[in-house]
Design a protein around this motif. Sequence first.
Motif, PDB file in Angstrom:
ATOM      1  N   LEU A  41       0.749  -1.235  -0.102  1.00 53.13           N
ATOM      2  CA  LEU A  41      -0.195  -0.021  -0.055  1.00 53.13           C
ATOM      3  C   LEU A  41       0.962   1.243   0.103  1.00 53.13           C
ATOM      4  CD1 LEU A  41      -2.604   1.484   0.199  1.00 53.13           C
ATOM      5  CD2 LEU A  41      -2.654   1.270   2.830  1.00 53.13           C
ATOM      6  N   CYS A  45       1.145   4.316  -2.670  1.00 49.56           N
ATOM      7  CA  CYS A  45       0.582   5.661  -2.227  1.00 49.56           C
ATOM      8  C   CYS A  45       1.678   6.786  -2.415  1.00 49.56           C
ATOM      9  CB  CYS A  45       0.704   5.789  -0.769  1.00 49.56           C
ATOM     10  SG  CYS A  45      -1.007   5.146  -0.120  1.00 49.56           S
ATOM     11  N   ARG A  52      -3.114   8.567   2.208  1.00 50.62           N
ATOM     12  CA  ARG A  52      -3.271   7.095   2.446  1.00 50.62           C
ATOM     13  C   ARG A  52      -4.641   6.555   2.386  1.00 50.62           C
ATOM     14  NH1 ARG A  52      -3.744   3.801   6.398  1.00 50.62           N
ATOM     15  NH2 ARG A  52      -3.103   5.429   7.892  1.00 50.62           N
ATOM     16  N   GLN A  53      -5.476   7.108   3.249  1.00 51.22           N
ATOM     17  CA  GLN A  53      -6.848   6.712   3.199  1.00 51.22           C
ATOM     18  C   GLN A  53      -7.632   6.711   1.957  1.00 51.22           C
ATOM     19  OE1 GLN A  53      -4.981   8.412   5.469  1.00 51.22           O
ATOM     20  NE2 GLN A  53      -5.306   7.767   7.358  1.00 51.22           N
ATOM     21  N   THR A  56      -6.534   3.955   0.056  1.00 51.12           N
ATOM     22  CA  THR A  56      -7.047   2.561   0.509  1.00 51.12           C
ATOM     23  C   THR A  56      -8.522   2.274  -0.093  1.00 51.12           C
ATOM     24  OG1 THR A  56      -6.023   2.672   2.680  1.00 51.12           O
ATOM     25  CG2 THR A  56      -8.017   1.406   2.403  1.00 51.12           C
ATOM     26  N   GLN A  57      -9.277   3.402  -0.296  1.00 52.73           N
ATOM     27  CA  GLN A  57     -10.622   3.417  -0.714  1.00 52.73           C
ATOM     28  C   GLN A  57     -10.781   3.103  -2.148  1.00 52.73           C
ATOM     29  OE1 GLN A  57     -12.146   7.525   0.697  1.00 52.73           O
ATOM     30  NE2 GLN A  57     -13.379   6.269   2.007  1.00 52.73           N
ATOM     31  N   THR A  70      -5.489  -9.118  -2.928  1.00 53.07           N
ATOM     32  CA  THR A  70      -4.444  -8.577  -2.078  1.00 53.07           C
ATOM     33  C   THR A  70      -4.056  -9.714  -1.052  1.00 53.07           C
ATOM     34  OG1 THR A  70      -6.086  -7.959  -0.280  1.00 53.07           O
ATOM     35  CG2 THR A  70      -5.412  -6.251  -1.891  1.00 53.07           C
ATOM     36  N   LYS A  77       0.532  -5.295   3.253  1.00 52.21           N
ATOM     37  CA  LYS A  77      -0.505  -5.829   2.272  1.00 52.21           C
ATOM     38  C   LYS A  77       0.049  -5.826   0.952  1.00 52.21           C
ATOM     39  CE  LYS A  77      -5.613  -5.133   1.429  1.00 52.21           C
ATOM     40  NZ  LYS A  77      -6.507  -4.075   1.501  1.00 52.21           N
ATOM     41  N   HIS A  79      -0.515  -6.211  -3.451  1.00 56.69           N
ATOM     42  CA  HIS A  79      -1.363  -6.025  -4.248  1.00 56.69           C
ATOM     43  C   HIS A  79      -1.181  -6.658  -5.581  1.00 56.69           C
ATOM     44  CE1 HIS A  79      -1.884  -2.874  -1.271  1.00 56.69           C
ATOM     45  NE2 HIS A  79      -3.335  -3.046  -1.754  1.00 56.69           N
TER      46      HIS A  79
END
Lengths: 117, 117
Positions: A41, A45, A52-53, A56-57, A70, A77, A79
């Motif tokens: 992640l 980013c 970052r959030q 994530t979405q 994932t 995590k 991907h």
Amino acid sequence: MKDEDLAKDAGKNEDKVFKALADPSRRKLLDLLCEENGQTLNQLCEHLNMARQSTTQHIAILEAANLLSTVRRGREKLHFINPVPLHAVYERWVRKFEQQRLGLLHDLKTRLEGEEP
Amino acid sequence: MKDEDLAKDAGKNEDKVFKALADPSRRKLLDLLCEENGQTLNQLCEHLNMARQSTTQHIAILEAANLLSTVRRGREKLHFINPVPLHAVYERWVRKFEQQRLGLLHDLKTRLEGEEP
DNA sequence: TTGACATGCAGGTAAATACCTGCATATTGT
DNA sequence: ACAATATGCAGGTATTTACCTGCATGTCAA
């Protein structure tokens, strides 16, 4: 499950794929994973200049569309791309119109000529 | 025009195409035109159970994405599909990931095995 | 163990989107 | 000419979307 239900399901998945691809940030995520599959992640980013959030979405949406999956490894995590839905889009949308391609100009021509003699 | 500007332009067009395809009503419009090219606005409306004006807006979005073009004939407006942008999407998105397809599972496998010896 | 690191979860806001209604304009057929 | 038909234009609203901040949880390494 009935045939119509299956068709409905396929339509919903197709919709998720198209909606997922509609955002440039999500397309960039797929591009990044295409360059190097299995990134974390935080790695992803770094290229997206947003919180970052938010990333994530976006990833959650891509995952719901089955465009990536994932794997957790310890505290990170990883991907991975899944190209199958993209190929389904190709089969359903590109090939179909591709086949008619040569016929289209002819259709236009004859239609316009036929109606105004 | 510089190369970077051309790239930006291509990106904008690509974005318009994906955004246009993101809506089920707009995809249905393309499907309807695929069945019978050159339909009028009212003909298309009959299959969409929404107000005519809403359909007009959807068509404007498809037209801005260059996915269809229109010809006026008297008081009616005929609609024609343009398959070129769809093919561009294929070249940019499907083929690219298609090529990596076989490599992906291998990547996943080696990465996971490599990190936890 | 404990501090640093990677990610998850819960709201909150501004902008974009997909609809709608109401009225205006242009074309056709009688 | 005039009534019916086909489409254009101008707002208005409810929902969705794309961001954000703040805090919680889990994992690693010294």
